[in-house]
Motif scaffolding. Structure first.
Motif, mmCIF file in Angstrom:
data_model
loop_
_atom_site.group_PDB
_atom_site.id
_atom_site.type_symbol
_atom_site.label_atom_id
_atom_site.label_comp_id
_atom_site.label_asym_id
_atom_site.label_seq_id
_atom_site.Cartn_x
_atom_site.Cartn_y
_atom_site.Cartn_z
ATOM 1 N N ARG A 167 9.638 -5.980 -3.600
ATOM 2 C CA ARG A 167 10.134 -5.893 -2.225
ATOM 3 C C ARG A 167 11.665 -5.987 -2.160
ATOM 4 O O ARG A 167 12.273 -5.457 -1.244
ATOM 5 C CB ARG A 167 9.566 -7.047 -1.368
ATOM 6 N N THR A 202 3.753 12.507 -5.272
ATOM 7 C CA THR A 202 4.645 11.353 -5.095
ATOM 8 C C THR A 202 5.280 10.974 -6.436
ATOM 9 O O THR A 202 6.483 10.676 -6.501
ATOM 10 C CB THR A 202 3.861 10.154 -4.517
ATOM 11 N N GLU A 258 -9.595 1.800 -1.260
ATOM 12 C CA GLU A 258 -9.739 1.039 -2.516
ATOM 13 C C GLU A 258 -10.767 -0.069 -2.365
ATOM 14 O O GLU A 258 -11.454 -0.419 -3.321
ATOM 15 C CB GLU A 258 -8.415 0.337 -2.837
ATOM 16 N N ARG A 290 -5.476 1.735 1.328
ATOM 17 C CA ARG A 290 -5.929 0.420 0.872
ATOM 18 C C ARG A 290 -7.408 0.219 1.211
ATOM 19 O O ARG A 290 -8.173 -0.287 0.396
ATOM 20 C CB ARG A 290 -5.038 -0.656 1.527
ATOM 21 N N ASP A 315 0.266 13.775 -1.937
ATOM 22 C CA ASP A 315 -0.791 13.097 -2.680
ATOM 23 C C ASP A 315 -0.133 12.339 -3.842
ATOM 24 O O ASP A 315 1.099 12.388 -4.023
ATOM 25 C CB ASP A 315 -1.884 14.083 -3.131
ATOM 26 N N ARG A 366 0.604 -9.053 6.475
ATOM 27 C CA ARG A 366 1.390 -9.409 5.280
ATOM 28 C C ARG A 366 2.777 -8.754 5.330
ATOM 29 O O ARG A 366 3.786 -9.389 5.046
ATOM 30 C CB ARG A 366 0.611 -8.974 4.026
ATOM 31 N N GLY A 375 0.793 -1.227 0.000
ATOM 32 C CA GLY A 375 0.000 0.000 0.000
ATOM 33 C C GLY A 375 0.819 1.268 0.000
ATOM 34 O O GLY A 375 0.277 2.360 0.199
HETATM 35 N N1 LIG Z 1 0.793 9.477 -2.419
HETATM 36 C C1 LIG Z 1 -0.419 8.967 -2.451
HETATM 37 N N2 LIG Z 1 -1.451 9.668 -1.977
HETATM 38 C C2 LIG Z 1 -2.692 9.172 -1.976
HETATM 39 N N3 LIG Z 1 -3.036 7.932 -2.414
HETATM 40 C C3 LIG Z 1 -2.053 7.187 -2.878
HETATM 41 C C4 LIG Z 1 -0.726 7.660 -2.915
HETATM 42 N N4 LIG Z 1 0.042 6.673 -3.423
HETATM 43 C C5 LIG Z 1 -0.800 5.653 -3.669
HETATM 44 N N5 LIG Z 1 -2.062 5.977 -3.354
HETATM 45 C C6 LIG Z 1 -3.237 5.111 -3.441
HETATM 46 O O1 LIG Z 1 -3.015 4.089 -2.484
HETATM 47 C C7 LIG Z 1 -3.520 2.869 -2.967
HETATM 48 C C8 LIG Z 1 -2.438 1.806 -2.861
HETATM 49 O O2 LIG Z 1 -1.445 2.063 -3.851
HETATM 50 P P1 LIG Z 1 -0.764 0.910 -4.690
HETATM 51 O O3 LIG Z 1 -1.716 -0.191 -4.999
HETATM 52 O O4 LIG Z 1 -0.062 1.576 -5.817
HETATM 53 O O5 LIG Z 1 0.282 0.385 -3.604
HETATM 54 P P2 LIG Z 1 1.298 -0.822 -3.673
HETATM 55 O O6 LIG Z 1 2.493 -0.378 -2.923
HETATM 56 O O7 LIG Z 1 1.497 -1.249 -5.076
HETATM 57 O O8 LIG Z 1 0.505 -1.930 -2.851
HETATM 58 P P3 LIG Z 1 0.697 -3.515 -2.819
HETATM 59 O O9 LIG Z 1 2.125 -3.788 -2.514
HETATM 60 O O10 LIG Z 1 -0.186 -3.960 -1.706
HETATM 61 O O11 LIG Z 1 0.276 -4.037 -4.168
HETATM 62 C C9 LIG Z 1 -4.031 3.144 -4.377
HETATM 63 O O12 LIG Z 1 -5.417 3.352 -4.302
HETATM 64 C C10 LIG Z 1 -3.336 4.413 -4.775
HETATM 65 O O13 LIG Z 1 -4.064 5.188 -5.702
#
Ligand SMILES: Nc1ncnc2c1ncn2[C@@H]1O[C@H](COP(=O)(O)OP(=O)(O)OP(=O)(O)O)[C@@H](O)[C@H]1O
Ligand SMILES: Nc1ccn([C@@H]2O[C@H](COP(=O)(O)O)[C@@H](O)[C@H]2O)c(=O)n1
Length: 239
Positions: free
Chosen positions: A142, A218, A172, A169, A214, A188, A23
């Motif tokens: 990772r 990022t 979502e 998360r 946001d 996890r 996340g």
């Molecule tokens: N800087 C941010 N500000 C707000 N929302 C964000 C930001 N970065 C990511 N998000 C939102 O957070 C959620 C999780 O992001 P994402 O699925 O890209 O994470 P991840 O690191 O790939 O997670 P995982 O490892 O569990 O797959 C998404 O809905 C994304 O749009």
């Protein structure tokens, strides 16, 4: 697992490596960065998830390392590098949505904990990068900055405070209990971080903390690191 024989040599210079906990925004940010720069995008977590799905589909348990090894030996995985094509196929089955289901998220750490499987998937990732028809590939997971591509010119650890990641998360997964979503995410991370360290930056890895940012901010922060590292590489080295 899919054929990893490659026609081209693996070149770490082609990798933009991004790691981070669940996340933290790895997929959203990596996809956007790849689109912006005309690069490929490789979601390594999707491969682990597809393998977990395959173990479950065969009636196995991902806590059983033998079942995981057996499934890994013939996983017919197909995944493209196009950031606008997130489809993941196992044989003829489109598992794109299924691999995000809570039952797969809950089981995936089991496959990630089998050392031979990690070696095998890492070879596959390097082969995919070697054969990529893109100038570079944003590879997220990772252990990309530390194990898969420790020599990559750009290596980034993308982090955010645990409660912020859990809230994103939960946002979502509307309709699901927010506390249960947060608990599953933290469980996890705890399990995964016993296998590889993605909570601390290895030497030379840049940290982008998105807790106060946001999504567009990022993405810009990651693009700025890429620009800085690539410019530094172009400067003549003295001494
Ligand atoms: N800087 C941010 N500000 C707000 N929302 C964000 C930001 N970065 C990511 N998000 C939102 O957070 C959620 C999780 O992001 P994402 O699925 O890209 O994470 P991840 O690191 O790939 O997670 P995982 O490892 O569990 O797959 C998404 O809905 C994304 O749009
Ligand atoms: N390089 C990686 C990538 C992923 N994993 C494991 O896969 C799981 C799913 O990853 P997501 O990025 O889709 O959340 C993750 O929880 C790890 O168990 C890995 O070990 N190494």
């Amino acid at each position: 697992m899919t054929d990893t024989t490659t026609s081209s040599a693996y070149d770490a210079d082609k990798v933009i490596a991004i790691d981070g906990p669940a996340g933290s925004g790895k997929s959203s940010v990596s996809k956007a960065v790849a689109r912006r720069l005309g690069f490929g995008y490789l979601d390594t977590g999707a491969a682990y998830r597809a393998l977990a799905w395959y173990v479950l589909e065969r009636g196995g348990d991902t806590a059983d390392a033998d079942a995981v090894r057996a499934a890994a030996s013939d996983l017919p995985l197909r995944q493209r590098l196009d950031p606008d094509d997130r489809r993941v196929l196992v044989g003829g089955t489109d598992v794109t949505a299924a691999i995000r289901e809570p039952r797969v998220s809950a089981a995936v750490s089991g496959v990630a904990r089998v050392p031979e499987v990690r070696v095998q998937v890492n070879e596959m990732f390097r082969a995919v990068v070697a054969d990529a028809e893109y100038p570079a590939v944003v590879v997220e997971g990772r252990d990309i900055t530390t194990v898969v591509a420790p020599d990559a010119p750009v290596r980034i650890l993308l982090t955010a405070a645990p409660e912020v990641r859990a809230a994103r998360r939960a946002g979502e997964l509307a309709g699901q209990d927010a506390a249960a979503v947060a608990e599953a995410l933290h469980r996890r991370d705890a399990s995964d971080s016993a296998v590889v360290d993605f909570l601390h930056a290895a030497p030379g890895v840049d940290v982008v903390d998105s807790t106060e940012l946001d999504l567009p901010q990022t993405i810009d922060a990651v693009l700025a690191v890429i620009r800085r590292r690539r410019d530094a590489d172009k400067e003549p080295h003295h001494g």
